[in-house]
Enzyme design. Structure first.
Site, PDB file in Angstrom:
ATOM      1  N   GLU A   1     -60.775 -61.146  54.472  1.00 16.81           N
ATOM      2  CA  GLU A   1     -62.281 -60.786  54.256  1.00 16.81           C
ATOM      3  C   GLU A   1     -62.933 -62.152  54.255  1.00 16.81           C
ATOM      4  OE1 GLU A   1     -63.116 -58.741  50.575  1.00 16.81           O
ATOM      5  OE2 GLU A   1     -61.441 -56.972  51.303  1.00 16.81           O
TER       6      GLU A   1
ATOM      7  N   HIS B   1     -58.543 -69.329  66.308  1.00 22.82           N
ATOM      8  CA  HIS B   1     -59.833 -70.304  65.989  1.00 22.82           C
ATOM      9  C   HIS B   1     -59.621 -71.547  66.564  1.00 22.82           C
ATOM     10  CE1 HIS B   1     -63.374 -71.735  63.975  1.00 22.82           C
ATOM     11  NE2 HIS B   1     -62.465 -72.686  63.735  1.00 22.82           N
TER      12      HIS B   1
ATOM     13  N   LEU C   1     -65.665 -59.527  59.965  1.00 21.68           N
ATOM     14  CA  LEU C   1     -65.628 -57.901  59.641  1.00 21.68           C
ATOM     15  C   LEU C   1     -65.824 -57.564  58.192  1.00 21.68           C
ATOM     16  CD1 LEU C   1     -62.059 -57.869  61.698  1.00 21.68           C
ATOM     17  CD2 LEU C   1     -64.142 -56.707  62.466  1.00 21.68           C
TER      18      LEU C   1
ATOM     19  N   ASN D   1     -59.270 -65.465  76.430  1.00 20.03           N
ATOM     20  CA  ASN D   1     -58.033 -65.121  75.681  1.00 20.03           C
ATOM     21  C   ASN D   1     -57.560 -63.778  76.136  1.00 20.03           C
ATOM     22  OD1 ASN D   1     -57.054 -67.419  73.919  1.00 20.03           O
ATOM     23  ND2 ASN D   1     -59.179 -67.436  73.563  1.00 20.03           N
TER      24      ASN D   1
HETATM   25  C1  GRF Z   1     -61.688 -69.291  71.826  1.00 19.43           C
HETATM   26  O1  GRF Z   1     -62.052 -70.807  71.578  1.00 19.43           O
HETATM   27  C2  GRF Z   1     -61.554 -68.846  70.488  1.00 19.43           C
HETATM   28  O2  GRF Z   1     -60.664 -69.691  69.608  1.00 19.43           O
HETATM   29  C3  GRF Z   1     -62.748 -68.489  69.552  1.00 19.43           C
HETATM   30  O3  GRF Z   1     -63.701 -68.136  70.497  1.00 19.43           O
HETATM   31  C4  GRF Z   1     -63.438 -68.558  71.725  1.00 19.43           C
HETATM   32  C5  GRF Z   1     -63.248 -67.503  72.894  1.00 19.43           C
HETATM   33  O4  GRF Z   1     -62.868 -67.897  74.005  1.00 19.43           O
HETATM   34  N1  GRF Z   1     -62.526 -67.540  68.619  1.00 19.43           N
HETATM   35  P1  GRF Z   1     -62.662 -66.594  75.231  1.00 19.43           P
HETATM   36  O5  GRF Z   1     -63.999 -65.554  75.115  1.00 19.43           O
HETATM   37  O6  GRF Z   1     -61.474 -65.865  74.788  1.00 19.43           O
HETATM   38  O7  GRF Z   1     -62.832 -67.280  76.437  1.00 19.43           O
END
Ligand code: GRF
Length: 201
Positions: free
Chosen positions: A141, A108, A92, A13
């Site tokens: 939170e 997510h 966090l 990401n």
């Molecule tokens: C993603 O699927 C995101 O939704 C979740 O963790 C994963 C991270 O993937 N929070 P990357 O490290 O960005 O490849």
């Protein structure tokens, strides 16, 4: 706009965000990438792009607040406007959330509020849903409980494994996260209670 990314792992990401910045689809710059995992590939991706990549060892801090305080200090020094969680595997602490209220986003891999927390893809698959997806939301939170910014559905197929479904979800995430970030930058998001509305400026 000055962005910071917190990541614990592979960082696909993060990569999608950096690529979107290069294509000028995000009007901002990632000033720093912070990880709680020393060999997180996300840090490597940052450095390859000439971006500061910082590892902070959580085991050196007795309390979660202290660890988060160090991160907050780095973000403040760099005058970060938006904190982007991208596969960051820690909750966090309340003071951190308060300090950056309304300026922390997370992605997510499920259609929240279904399947929050760890292993969202695995939980959706074993529950037997026919449609899953991903959610970009502001962070409060709780665990994946903040106001939802964008969501997109992804079909679940009979022959899916956790890996194949996560891969399909990842592809959507890489489109959806940059879009949400740009909406924030353009000040096109307005909160009314839990509802995050899109406004035209
Ligand atoms: C993603 O699927 C995101 O939704 C979740 O963790 C994963 C991270 O993937 N929070 P990357 O490290 O960005 O490849």
């Amino acid at each position: 706009m000055r962005l910071a990314v917190l990541a614990s792992g592979y960082g696909s990401n993060l990569q999608a965000i950096l690529d979107a910045i290069e294509r000028k689809e995000i009007d901002g710059r990632v000033e720093i990438v912070i990880s709680d995992v020393e060999d997180a590939y996300a840090l490597e991706r940052a450095r390859k792009h000439g971006i500061e990549g910082v590892y902070i060892n959580p085991r050196e801090y007795e309390k979660r607040e202290d660890f988060d305080g160090v991160i907050a200090g780095l973000l403040q020094e760099r005058q970060i406007d938006l904190v982007i969680l991208a596969g960051y595997m820690r909750l966090l602490s309340p003071p951190f959330v308060k300090q950056f209220e309304g300026r922390i986003m997370n992605i997510h891999p499920s259609l929240l509020p279904a399947f929050p927390g760890l292993n969202g893809v695995k939980k959706a698959l074993s529950y037997g849903v026919k449609v899953s997806g991903c959610t970009v939301h502001f962070v409060d939170e709780g665990l994946d409980t903040g106001p939802i910014i964008l969501q997109e559905a992804v079909p679940v197929f009979d022959d899916d494994t956790e890996e194949s479904l996560h891969e399909r979800i990842h592809q959507v995430e890489h489109r959806l996260y940059p879009k949400a970030i740009q909406l924030f930058i353009e000040q096109k998001l307005r909160l009314e209670g839990r509802r995050c509305m899109r406004v035209e400026k």
